[in-house]
Design an enzyme around this catalytic site. Structure first.
Site, PDB file in Angstrom:
ATOM      1  N   ASN A 120       0.864  -1.186   0.000  1.00  7.41           N
ATOM      2  CA  ASN A 120       0.000   0.000   0.000  1.00  7.41           C
ATOM      3  C   ASN A 120       0.900   1.235   0.000  1.00  7.41           C
ATOM      4  O   ASN A 120       1.494   1.565   1.015  1.00  7.41           O
ATOM      5  CB  ASN A 120      -0.900  -0.023   1.244  1.00  7.41           C
ATOM      6  N   TRP A 121       0.972   1.869  -1.148  1.00 12.56           N
ATOM      7  CA  TRP A 121       1.871   3.030  -1.267  1.00 12.56           C
ATOM      8  C   TRP A 121       1.343   4.264  -0.557  1.00 12.56           C
ATOM      9  O   TRP A 121       2.076   5.219  -0.372  1.00 12.56           O
ATOM     10  CB  TRP A 121       2.076   3.384  -2.746  1.00 12.56           C
ATOM     11  N   LYS A 122       0.050   4.277  -0.232  1.00 12.49           N
ATOM     12  CA  LYS A 122      -0.572   5.478   0.337  1.00 12.49           C
ATOM     13  C   LYS A 122      -0.327   6.644  -0.639  1.00 12.49           C
ATOM     14  O   LYS A 122      -0.316   6.429  -1.838  1.00 12.49           O
ATOM     15  CB  LYS A 122      -0.050   5.726   1.760  1.00 12.49           C
TER      16      LYS A 122
ATOM     17  N   HIS B 160      -9.318   1.365   4.978  1.00 13.31           N
ATOM     18  CA  HIS B 160      -8.021   1.533   5.639  1.00 13.31           C
ATOM     19  C   HIS B 160      -8.204   2.483   6.827  1.00 13.31           C
ATOM     20  O   HIS B 160      -8.988   3.425   6.758  1.00 13.31           O
ATOM     21  CB  HIS B 160      -6.985   2.088   4.655  1.00 13.31           C
TER      22      HIS B 160
ATOM     23  N   GLU C 243      -6.557   4.858   7.880  1.00 11.79           N
ATOM     24  CA  GLU C 243      -6.351   6.285   7.563  1.00 11.79           C
ATOM     25  C   GLU C 243      -7.598   6.865   6.904  1.00 11.79           C
ATOM     26  O   GLU C 243      -7.953   8.021   7.136  1.00 11.79           O
ATOM     27  CB  GLU C 243      -5.107   6.432   6.672  1.00 11.79           C
TER      28      GLU C 243
ATOM     29  N   GLU D 291      -5.076  -4.829  10.590  1.00 10.67           N
ATOM     30  CA  GLU D 291      -4.005  -3.848  10.774  1.00 10.67           C
ATOM     31  C   GLU D 291      -4.233  -3.104  12.093  1.00 10.67           C
ATOM     32  O   GLU D 291      -5.010  -2.144  12.148  1.00 10.67           O
ATOM     33  CB  GLU D 291      -4.010  -2.824   9.636  1.00 10.67           C
TER      34      GLU D 291
ATOM     35  N   GLY E  75       2.936   2.280  10.659  1.00  3.97           N
ATOM     36  CA  GLY E  75       3.889   3.381  10.503  1.00  3.97           C
ATOM     37  C   GLY E  75       4.674   3.701  11.759  1.00  3.97           C
ATOM     38  O   GLY E  75       5.337   4.731  11.831  1.00  3.97           O
TER      39      GLY E  75
ATOM     40  N   SER F 149       3.802  -2.250  10.134  1.00  4.99           N
ATOM     41  CA  SER F 149       5.261  -2.332  10.329  1.00  4.99           C
ATOM     42  C   SER F 149       5.851  -3.677   9.887  1.00  4.99           C
ATOM     43  O   SER F 149       6.801  -4.178  10.502  1.00  4.99           O
ATOM     44  CB  SER F 149       5.642  -2.028  11.792  1.00  4.99           C
TER      45      SER F 149
ATOM     46  N   GLY G 156       3.062  -1.195   4.187  1.00  6.85           N
ATOM     47  CA  GLY G 156       3.102   0.232   3.881  1.00  6.85           C
ATOM     48  C   GLY G 156       4.510   0.673   3.511  1.00  6.85           C
ATOM     49  O   GLY G 156       4.969   0.467   2.392  1.00  6.85           O
ATOM     50  N   GLY G 157       5.208   1.254   4.471  1.00  2.84           N
ATOM     51  CA  GLY G 157       6.517   1.870   4.208  1.00  2.84           C
ATOM     52  C   GLY G 157       7.489   0.971   3.452  1.00  2.84           C
ATOM     53  O   GLY G 157       8.176   1.433   2.522  1.00  2.84           O
TER      54      GLY G 157
HETATM   55  P1  13P Z   1       3.358   0.321   7.537  1.00  2.00           P
HETATM   56  O1  13P Z   1       3.823  -0.968   6.920  1.00  2.00           O
HETATM   57  O2  13P Z   1       4.127   1.519   7.032  1.00  2.00           O
HETATM   58  O3  13P Z   1       3.304   0.237   9.040  1.00  2.00           O
HETATM   59  O4  13P Z   1       1.858   0.580   7.045  1.00  2.00           O
HETATM   60  C1  13P Z   1       0.917  -0.438   7.161  1.00  2.00           C
HETATM   61  C2  13P Z   1      -0.287  -0.073   6.419  1.00  2.00           C
HETATM   62  O5  13P Z   1      -1.033   0.824   6.789  1.00  2.00           O
HETATM   63  C3  13P Z   1      -0.584  -0.796   5.177  1.00  2.00           C
HETATM   64  O6  13P Z   1      -1.861  -0.540   4.726  1.00  2.00           O
END
Ligand code: 13P
Length: 254
Positions: free
Chosen positions: A12-14, A98, A100, A170, A176, A215, A236-237
Site C-alpha cells: 500500500n503506497w498510500k 483503511h 487512515e 491492521e 507506521g 510495520s 506500507g513503508g
Molecule cells: P506500515 O507498513 O508503514 O506500518 O503501514 C501499514 C499499512 O497501513 C498498510 O496498509
C-alpha cells in the site's frame, strides 16, 4: 501451504509516487518477482498512477489495486471515483476501510458495507481493513472492535462473495510506528477475524484470506507469514522500495 490458501503480499503506497516514480518502482520490482511461485502480489497505488501501473504490469504476476472508492456508481460526489471507473481501467481490486480513511476522512462501517458489494458488482477484489487503536487494545476492546468492523463489512455479501474477500488485520498502533504486533497478537487477532467470518459463512472461513499489516519489514516478515492463520501481508513503508518489497514477497514462499 497446508491451508490451501495462496498468500497475498500487497504493497500500500498510500500518497506516494508520481507516475514517473511508480514506473521506476515497477521496472525494479518485476524482474525480482517474476520467478516467485505460489504467492499473489499486489500494489495499491494512487489513482493517478493506476492506468500506468495496469499497462506496465500486464502479463506479469503483479496485480494493481486502488486505495479507496465511492460506494455508488456515479453521481454528484465531487472528487470521488467509483467501482466501474476502476474496473474500466482493468484494475484488479481496491483497498476498503483503511484506518487512515476511517480516521482522517470519516469513512464509516455503513458506507463500507455498501462499498464491499459495489466492488464485487464491478468485478473488483476488495481488501477490507480492520483493526483496533492502542486505547481499545488497552481497554480489552479489540474483539468488540473487530466484530463490529467485520460484521458490517460483510453484511451485504452472500457466502460465495465472502469466501473471495481479503481481510487485512491492521492494528492501528502498529501502522507506521515500527512497533509490529507480536506473533501471538497477530495470530490471535487474525484467527479471531477468521472465526467471525465463520459465524457468517462457515465454509468461507476456510477460504477467506486474512492478512496482517502494520510495520511489516523484510526482517520480520517470515515470522509473521509463517503463522497458521496469516495468509499474507499488507505492507506500507517497506513497499515503497522494490528490493525491500521483493524480499517480503520472497518470505511468503518460504
Ligand atoms: P506500515 O507498513 O508503514 O506500518 O503501514 C501499514 C499499512 O497501513 C498498510 O496498509
Amino acid at each position: 501451504m497446508t491451508s490451501g490458501r495462496t498468500p497475498l503480499i500487497a504493497g500500500n503506497w498510500k500518497m506516494h509516487k508520481t507516475v514517473e516514480e511508480a514506473e521506476a518502482f515497477i521496472q525494479g520490482l518485476l524482474p525480482r518477482v517474476s520467478s516467485v511461485e505460489g504467492v499473489d502480489v499486489g500494489v495499491c497505488v494512487p489513482f493517478t498512477a493506476l492506468q500506468a501501473m495496469v499497462d506496465s504490469t500486464r502479463g506479469s504476476r503483479v496485480d494493481v489495486y486502488a486505495q479507496t472508492m465511492h460506494e455508488t456508481t456515479h453521481g454528484a460526489f465531487t472528487g470521488e471515483v467509483s467501482a466501474p471507473m476502476l474496473s474500466e481501467l482493468d484494475v484488479h481490486g481496491v483497498v476498503l476501510g483503511h484506518s487512515e480513511r476511517r480516521q482522517l476522512f470519516g469513512e464509516t462501517d455503513r458506507a463500507l458495507s455498501q462499498k464491499m458489494l459495489a466492488a464485487f458488482d464491478a468485478g473488483l477484489q476488495p481488501i477490507l481493513c480492520v483493526g483496533e487503536t492502542e486505547e481499545e487494545r488497552a481497554r480489552e476492546e479489540t474483539e468488540r472492535k473487530l466484530r463490529n468492523q467485520v460484521q458490517e463489512g460483510l453484511e451485504r455479501l452472500g457466502p460465495e462473495q465472502i469466501a473471495r474477500v481479503v481481510i487485512a488485520y491492521e492494528p492501528i498502533w502498529a501502522i507506521g510506528t515500527g512497533v509490529v504486533a507480536t506473533p501471538e497478537q497477530a495470530q490471535d487477532a487474525v484467527a479471531f477475524v477468521r472465526a467471525l467470518v465463520g459465524d457468517k459463512a462457515p465454509e468461507a472461513a476456510r477460504q477467506v484470506r486474512v492478512l496482517y499489516g502494520g510495520s511489516v519489514k523484510p526482517d520480520n516478515a517470515a515470522e509473521l507469514l509463517a503463522l497458521p492463520d496469516v495468509d499474507g501481508a499488507l505492507v506500507g513503508g517497506a513497499s515503497l522500495e522494490p528490493g525491500a518489497f521483493a524480499q517480503i514477497v520472497g518470505a511468503a514462499t518460504a
